[in-house]
Design an enzyme around this catalytic site. Sequence first.
Site, short mmCIF file in Angstrom:
data_model
loop_
_atom_site.label_atom_id
_atom_site.label_comp_id
_atom_site.label_asym_id
_atom_site.label_seq_id
_atom_site.Cartn_x
_atom_site.Cartn_y
_atom_site.Cartn_z
N CYS A 117 43.74 25.47 65.92
CA CYS A 117 42.28 25.31 65.83
C CYS A 117 41.71 24.38 66.89
CB CYS A 117 41.90 24.83 64.44
SG CYS A 117 42.28 26.03 63.14
N HIS A 262 35.06 21.17 64.66
CA HIS A 262 35.77 22.35 64.18
C HIS A 262 35.21 22.72 62.81
CE1 HIS A 262 38.70 25.15 62.88
NE2 HIS A 262 39.41 24.32 62.15
N ASN A 292 35.97 29.74 58.85
CA ASN A 292 36.78 29.01 59.83
C ASN A 292 37.42 30.01 60.78
OD1 ASN A 292 38.83 27.66 61.19
ND2 ASN A 292 39.50 26.49 59.43
#
Length: 336
Positions: A117, A262, A292
């Site tokens: 990520c 993020h 996400n």
Amino acid sequence: MHDGSVRFNVSGTGWALPEQRLDNPELAARLGIDADSITERTGIVERRVASPGDSASGLGSVAAKMALERAGVDARDIDLVLLSTYTPDHLLCPTAPVLAHRVGALNAGAFDLNGACSGGVTALFTGAAMLHTGIYRRVLVVTADLTTRFIHPEDAKTALIFGDGATACLLEPVGPQTEKSWSVVGAGMGADGSGAHLFKVPAGGCVLPPSSRMGDPDSDGTIKMNGRAIFRFGVERGASLIGELCAIAGLALNEVDWVIPHQANLRIISALADRVGIPLAKWVINIQHCGNTASSSVPLAWAELMEGGRVSRGENVLLVAFGAGLTWSGIALRQL
């Protein structure tokens, strides 16, 4: 980097989200939970899910073509293609060359980055650094992750939060038009392999001999995540990273105009905002409608900020990402 000598122009941005939408009522019915509780726990209303025909190179090439079209640049003039992905098309060869071919960037070098990520921010800084060498004049930075392919359908910890998607941005030297030109005034990244077990696809998804997988109850090729530990890591490491970026860039917290974190979970973002003391109104949040999206999450939110014309000249923007590995990566940018 104190002097802001690394500068670049974002000539074009693009993105690609799968057509299939998985909303909370549908997901709640599958998992046997309350739909409203999903929104309360994650801040997510729906997420996009890749179809069987989708791939990292496929979604990535759609985003890349969009960025090139908006930039008015021929793909044959691209010098370098960087792809951030932890879900490559094939395990034993890079996906970036395939993506470059699909786009028509036939004269470009191409390679993959896997920072989980954190990868989107790492790829962006890598692309800017490559541009700074003067060897490359046009660098195409692409992110593409299909995390839902590795989610167990009954695992609420992962099924609630992850979605699929891709982004692209074309980096070129700064020219006379600076509406989307940036100076890197701070950057940092790090890793802690002792936490690699907190988020992983165990042996079933790795290149290990069958004998090493025997008797491993987790070797079914799906993600295993320690949600509480990841939550704590995201808040603690994210807060430290923001402090480090501000120190490097010489910024007081009240001089930060935007934070693009993020998009892991709205609770993580809210806790992070409380921890560092930057008002939540300054945080760019788009997790509601895409979930996400792994390495695409920060670049996607950054593109939305730029395309919405919400950034003014001289404003300071922090890109902050953290993820599996464990890894973290951040950039402090100032719009020229």
